[in-house]
Design an enzyme around this catalytic site. Structure first.
Site, short mmCIF file in Angstrom:
data_model
loop_
_atom_site.label_atom_id
_atom_site.label_comp_id
_atom_site.label_asym_id
_atom_site.label_seq_id
_atom_site.Cartn_x
_atom_site.Cartn_y
_atom_site.Cartn_z
CB SER A 19 -0.96 0.00 1.20
OG SER A 19 -1.80 -1.15 1.19
NE ARG A 20 3.54 2.45 -4.96
CZ ARG A 20 3.56 1.27 -5.58
NH1 ARG A 20 3.53 0.17 -4.87
NH2 ARG A 20 3.58 1.20 -6.88
CG LEU A 21 1.13 2.56 4.04
CD1 LEU A 21 0.20 1.94 5.07
CD2 LEU A 21 1.07 4.08 4.12
#
Length: 245
Positions: free
Chosen positions: A217-219
């Protein structure tokens, strides 16, 4: 005959991969970014998915050419440019690569002695970014590396007027001329070819090093080292902090 050339179409990239890497943060890194880079680099070169002795060995695809890095420079007028080069050494002071001193990259480094490096290791979802000042490598070290290169690479360093316009067959002729000059026949090694004065190494001395580790999730995990202003050049102290993805 006039041919109608269609205008370029719009290219849209949709979708993306989900990354997955082990937990990574300021509490788990080495206090020295050079050492941390060496740990990650050794892992990138290996073909097993473990970094701690207590973890089981799992086969995986090794990173192809982990030494490949983007080198970004800026001209005296402020125009940036980037290209891929190969890392050849990491020492206590920084990151070393070799090139022609008359090339565009070298001329820009002479005019503006700052650079940025970026390593992207797609197979393990990791990236390392380096920014800092540059210095020419010691002549003795440049000569030692030059003499270790394959004979055709040493000839090529003499023959290529790097970054300059050149005729279609000119480079081939220049190679033949250099081979004749130094007595090279059929790529057979010769006792000695001197290093050109216009060729050698650069060292990027880091002021900032960021380690990026891909997450779902692009975290992503991002850890940045910043050199303390008052720390000694040969024994720098580092501020280590997490950055938002």
């Amino acid at each position: 005959m006039n041919l109608e050339v269609p205008p370029p179409s719009t290219l849209k990239v949709e979708g993306h991969n989900q990354y997955q890497t082990p937990p990574f943060g300021p509490s788990s890194v080495h206090p020295n970014p050079i050492v941390q880079f060496e740990l990650w680099f050794k892992y990138a070169r290996s073909d097993t998915s473990h970094e701690q002795e207590s973890q089981p060995l799992q086969p995986r695809t090794r990173v192809l050419e982990p030494e490949a890095m983007s080198l970004s420079t800026v001209s005296a007028s402020g125009m940036p440019s980037s290209r891929m080069v190969l890392l050849k050494e990491v020492d206590s002071r920084g990151f070393v690569f070799f090139t022609n001193y008359t090339s565009r990259k070298s001329q820009e480094l002479l005019a503006n002695p700052h650079a940025a490096l970026c390593f992207y290791w797609r197979e393990i979802h990791r990236q390392v970014r380096v920014t800092g000042t540059v210095e020419r490598l010691e002549e003795e070290s440049s000569n030692e590396y030059y003499q270790s290169r394959p004979i055709n690479s040493r000839v090529g360093a003499w023959a290529s007027p790097q970054s300059q316009p050149i005729g279609e067959d000119e480079l081939h002729q220049r190679v033949k001329d250099i081979e004749e000059r130094f007595g090279v026949k059929d790529g057979v090694n010769v006792p000695y070819i001197p290093k050109p004065e216009f060729w050698g190494g650069w060292r990027v001395i880091p002021e900032e090093v960021e380690f990026w580790s891909g997450k779902p999730s692009r975290l992503h995990d991002r850890v940045r080292y910043r050199r303390r202003d008052a720390s000694a050049p040969d024994a720098p102290e580092w501020i280590i902090e997490r950055l938002a993805p």
